[in-house]
Design a protein around this motif. Sequence first.
Motif, PDB file in Angstrom:
ATOM      1  N   GLU A 115       8.505   3.401  -4.290  1.00  0.00           N
ATOM      2  CA  GLU A 115       8.011   3.533  -2.921  1.00  0.00           C
ATOM      3  C   GLU A 115       6.507   3.311  -2.900  1.00  0.00           C
ATOM      4  O   GLU A 115       5.794   3.785  -3.779  1.00  0.00           O
ATOM      5  CB  GLU A 115       8.312   4.921  -2.368  1.00  0.00           C
ATOM      6  N   ARG A 116       6.046   2.586  -1.877  1.00  0.00           N
ATOM      7  CA  ARG A 116       4.617   2.367  -1.691  1.00  0.00           C
ATOM      8  C   ARG A 116       4.291   2.506  -0.209  1.00  0.00           C
ATOM      9  O   ARG A 116       5.122   2.208   0.648  1.00  0.00           O
ATOM     10  CB  ARG A 116       4.183   0.983  -2.172  1.00  0.00           C
ATOM     11  N   LEU A 117       3.067   2.939   0.072  1.00  0.00           N
ATOM     12  CA  LEU A 117       2.588   3.066   1.446  1.00  0.00           C
ATOM     13  C   LEU A 117       1.771   1.831   1.769  1.00  0.00           C
ATOM     14  O   LEU A 117       0.828   1.490   1.053  1.00  0.00           O
ATOM     15  CB  LEU A 117       1.728   4.327   1.596  1.00  0.00           C
ATOM     16  N   CYS A 118       2.135   1.150   2.830  1.00  0.00           N
ATOM     17  CA  CYS A 118       1.431  -0.060   3.243  1.00  0.00           C
ATOM     18  C   CYS A 118       0.058   0.332   3.796  1.00  0.00           C
ATOM     19  O   CYS A 118      -0.031   1.079   4.777  1.00  0.00           O
ATOM     20  CB  CYS A 118       2.257  -0.800   4.298  1.00  0.00           C
ATOM     21  N   LYS A 119      -1.020  -0.151   3.169  1.00  0.00           N
ATOM     22  CA  LYS A 119      -2.375   0.251   3.554  1.00  0.00           C
ATOM     23  C   LYS A 119      -2.971  -0.601   4.656  1.00  0.00           C
ATOM     24  O   LYS A 119      -3.964  -0.220   5.259  1.00  0.00           O
ATOM     25  CB  LYS A 119      -3.288   0.233   2.332  1.00  0.00           C
ATOM     26  N   THR A 144       3.422   2.169   6.945  1.00  0.00           N
ATOM     27  CA  THR A 144       4.865   2.132   6.711  1.00  0.00           C
ATOM     28  C   THR A 144       5.161   2.364   5.233  1.00  0.00           C
ATOM     29  O   THR A 144       4.486   1.820   4.366  1.00  0.00           O
ATOM     30  CB  THR A 144       5.447   0.759   7.127  1.00  0.00           C
ATOM     31  N   VAL A 145       6.158   3.174   4.946  1.00  0.00           N
ATOM     32  CA  VAL A 145       6.605   3.361   3.570  1.00  0.00           C
ATOM     33  C   VAL A 145       7.577   2.235   3.242  1.00  0.00           C
ATOM     34  O   VAL A 145       8.576   2.034   3.938  1.00  0.00           O
ATOM     35  CB  VAL A 145       7.286   4.733   3.376  1.00  0.00           C
ATOM     36  N   VAL A 146       7.265   1.492   2.204  1.00  0.00           N
ATOM     37  CA  VAL A 146       8.097   0.364   1.775  1.00  0.00           C
ATOM     38  C   VAL A 146       8.779   0.760   0.473  1.00  0.00           C
ATOM     39  O   VAL A 146       8.126   1.236  -0.453  1.00  0.00           O
ATOM     40  CB  VAL A 146       7.233  -0.906   1.570  1.00  0.00           C
ATOM     41  N   MET A 147      10.101   0.582   0.416  1.00  0.00           N
ATOM     42  CA  MET A 147      10.861   0.931  -0.782  1.00  0.00           C
ATOM     43  C   MET A 147      11.458  -0.329  -1.400  1.00  0.00           C
ATOM     44  O   MET A 147      11.971  -1.188  -0.686  1.00  0.00           O
ATOM     45  CB  MET A 147      11.981   1.905  -0.429  1.00  0.00           C
TER      46      MET A 147
END
Length: 124
Positions: free
Chosen positions: A96-100, A114-117
């Motif tokens: 999971e990563r948070l779109c900066k 947005t949290v991208v998985m």
Amino acid sequence: MRQDNDPKQTSLSDHEILSQAMIFIFAGYETSSSTLSFFFYNIGTNPETMKNLQQEIDQTFPNKAPVLYEALTNMDHLDATLSESLQLYPVVPRIERLCKKMVEIGGLTIPKGTVVMFPIYVLP
């Protein structure tokens, strides 16, 4: 956590040190155990792979030579076999990563925040 708000303070409290040590132990135990279990299952059920891996081990460490880190890093078949095992049976099912910032990928707009998985199983 630090007892004061001094930004120059770089030491950890005994509680912080113990907490970090426990995280390292517990986080490393299960992932290492699962990785090795699936790796040995995969080579155990694929005799040709096991034979090739044994040949590479015998060439790298002849006559029960000591295991050295540098020699291990040059074992291409071991690396490929372990990587394939991790791809078949990943320890972590997704990343999971948070779109900066807002980005567009292939016509799809991903808004900032947005949290991208990414599911590991579908990665090549």
